[in-house]
Design a protein around this motif. Structure first.
Motif, short mmCIF file in Angstrom:
data_model
loop_
_atom_site.label_atom_id
_atom_site.label_comp_id
_atom_site.label_asym_id
_atom_site.label_seq_id
_atom_site.Cartn_x
_atom_site.Cartn_y
_atom_site.Cartn_z
N ARG A 69 0.85 -1.19 0.00
CA ARG A 69 0.00 0.00 0.00
C ARG A 69 0.89 1.24 0.00
N ILE A 70 0.53 2.22 -0.83
CA ILE A 70 1.10 3.55 -0.73
C ILE A 70 -0.04 4.51 -0.45
N ILE A 71 0.03 5.18 0.69
CA ILE A 71 -1.04 6.07 1.16
C ILE A 71 -0.45 7.46 1.30
N ALA A 72 -0.92 8.39 0.50
CA ALA A 72 -0.40 9.75 0.52
C ALA A 72 -1.30 10.65 1.35
N THR A 73 -0.70 11.48 2.19
CA THR A 73 -1.47 12.51 2.88
C THR A 73 -1.03 13.88 2.37
N CYS A 74 -0.82 13.92 1.06
CA CYS A 74 -0.71 15.15 0.29
C CYS A 74 -1.36 14.84 -1.05
N SER A 75 -1.80 15.85 -1.76
CA SER A 75 -2.46 15.60 -3.04
C SER A 75 -1.45 15.72 -4.18
N VAL A 76 -1.80 15.11 -5.32
CA VAL A 76 -0.93 15.16 -6.49
C VAL A 76 -1.77 15.46 -7.74
N ARG A 77 -1.09 15.94 -8.77
CA ARG A 77 -1.72 16.14 -10.07
C ARG A 77 -1.26 15.10 -11.07
N VAL A 94 -3.40 4.88 -2.67
CA VAL A 94 -4.50 5.69 -2.15
C VAL A 94 -3.99 7.12 -2.07
N ILE A 95 -4.45 7.96 -3.00
CA ILE A 95 -3.80 9.25 -3.22
C ILE A 95 -4.84 10.35 -3.40
N PRO A 96 -4.88 11.36 -2.54
CA PRO A 96 -5.74 12.52 -2.80
C PRO A 96 -5.38 13.15 -4.14
N TRP A 97 -6.41 13.46 -4.95
CA TRP A 97 -6.18 13.95 -6.31
C TRP A 97 -6.46 15.44 -6.39
N ASP A 98 -5.66 16.12 -7.17
CA ASP A 98 -5.79 17.56 -7.29
C ASP A 98 -5.70 17.95 -8.76
N THR A 99 -6.47 18.94 -9.15
CA THR A 99 -6.25 19.64 -10.40
C THR A 99 -6.17 21.12 -10.07
N PRO A 100 -5.57 21.95 -10.93
CA PRO A 100 -5.57 23.37 -10.65
C PRO A 100 -6.97 23.95 -10.47
N TRP A 101 -7.95 23.32 -11.12
CA TRP A 101 -9.33 23.81 -11.03
C TRP A 101 -9.98 23.43 -9.71
N CYS A 102 -9.70 22.22 -9.20
CA CYS A 102 -10.46 21.71 -8.05
C CYS A 102 -9.63 20.69 -7.28
N ASN A 103 -9.47 20.90 -5.99
CA ASN A 103 -8.78 19.97 -5.11
C ASN A 103 -9.84 19.16 -4.38
N PHE A 104 -10.21 18.01 -4.97
CA PHE A 104 -11.33 17.25 -4.43
C PHE A 104 -11.30 15.84 -4.99
N GLY A 105 -11.31 14.84 -4.13
CA GLY A 105 -11.34 13.46 -4.58
C GLY A 105 -10.08 12.70 -4.21
N THR A 106 -10.22 11.40 -4.03
CA THR A 106 -9.10 10.52 -3.69
C THR A 106 -9.07 9.35 -4.67
N LEU A 107 -7.93 9.16 -5.29
CA LEU A 107 -7.74 8.04 -6.21
C LEU A 107 -7.42 6.77 -5.43
N ILE A 108 -8.14 5.70 -5.74
CA ILE A 108 -7.85 4.38 -5.18
C ILE A 108 -7.58 3.47 -6.36
N ALA A 109 -6.30 3.22 -6.64
CA ALA A 109 -5.88 2.52 -7.85
C ALA A 109 -5.14 1.24 -7.51
N THR A 110 -5.34 0.22 -8.33
CA THR A 110 -4.68 -1.06 -8.16
C THR A 110 -3.54 -1.19 -9.17
N LYS A 111 -2.37 -1.59 -8.69
CA LYS A 111 -1.21 -1.79 -9.58
C LYS A 111 -1.43 -3.07 -10.39
N ARG A 112 -1.17 -2.98 -11.69
CA ARG A 112 -1.37 -4.12 -12.59
C ARG A 112 -0.03 -4.73 -12.99
#
Length: 271
Positions: A69-77, A94-112
């Motif tokens: 698991r990689i769990i970020a407590t900062c957001s990324v673009r 598990v990574i909080p997601w950010d765009t310049p327009w809106c800082n909202f949402g958390t990505l939960i992605a599985t490594k393939r």
């Protein structure tokens, strides 16, 4: 289960993970030496002592990789390539997601197995942006520059529809109109007959746009656009797509993360 997370701060999250997974299986990173020392002291006092490292979280921590698991407590673009590389196949990011327009949402992605990762966004999870990705240009007194002649038009699309309280719309626009941010101006436009202005700009400060509310009617709004990108046109098109897709909520947005040279790129789809 081996976990890596960033950043330690008070050490609270690292302590919870250490309790759940065992201290030897948890690595916590922060680039700030004082925050790292504070977390180490707090964790020692709690009786939980995971690995706490002062290092740039964008690089992960190869000595203890790979991680389940990689769990970020900062957001990324964009997901730092080391995070993708240091996650085991089948592991989660598990990574909080950010765009310049809106800082909202958390990505939960599985490594393939092919080295990519894919997953959906969950609501909430707003955090400060990863330091290495804090590169936005800001609208200041010299943007727009004196003498620039913007293209002028009108729109029936309310600026509050794209930059108001609808966070689903804002997230969708942020994903579809990359590198664009907005700011409301309610203080400096009165002398120009403008009640409220929505500013748009790209992060490189090469293009900008404004949408004006005159304080009287809500059927049409004055638009000005300048630069190689027509930012308001891009935002309006993204909003049309949002409405046509049934106003998708945050969880309907899926991201596929792929290695791309020294970094990663992401592709957005709707489920």
């Amino acid at each position: 289960m081996r976990c890596w997370r960033s950043v330690p701060g008070t050490g609270f999250n690292a302590a919870l993970l250490a309790f759940l997974c065992g201290a030897d299986n948890v690595t916590s990173l922060d680039v700030d030496p004082e925050l790292t020392r504070r977390a180490q002291r707090a964790l020692k006092a709690s009786g939980q002592q995971p690995h706490v490292v002062c290092a740039d979280g964008a690089s992960g921590w190869p000595p203890n990789a790979p991680y389940d698991r990689i769990i970020a407590t900062c957001s990324v673009r964009t997901v730092p390539l080391p995070w993708l590389e240091q996650t085991v196949t089948g592991g989660l990011l598990v990574i909080p997601w950010d765009t310049p327009w809106c800082n909202f949402g958390t990505l939960i992605a599985t490594k393939r197995a092919d080295g990519t990762a894919e997953g959906s966004l969950a609501p909430y999870g707003s955090f400060m942006l990863l330091r290495a990705q804090q590169v936005d240009a800001e609208l200041r007194g010299d943007i727009p520059h004196e003498g620039q002649a913007p293209e002028r038009s009108t729109t029936s699309l309310s600026p509050w529809s794209v930059a108001g309280n609808d966070l689903d719309a804002q997230l969708h626009i942020g994903l579809r109109v990359p590198g664009t941010w907005h700011a409301w101006d309610t203080e400096t436009q009165g002398a120009q007959g403008v009640h409220t202005r929505l500013w748009l700009a790209d992060v490189e400060a090469t293009s900008w746009a404004s949408v004006d509310y005159d304080g009287r009617q809500l059927s049409t709004f004055a638009v000005a656009q300048y630069g190689p990108r027509r930012l308001w046109d891009e935002v309006a098109l993204a909003y049309e797509g949002y409405v046509a897709a049934g106003r998708p909520g945050v969880p309907r947005h899926r991201l596929r993360i792929s290695p791309d040279g020294s970094g990663t790129r992401h592709h957005v789809t709707l489920s």
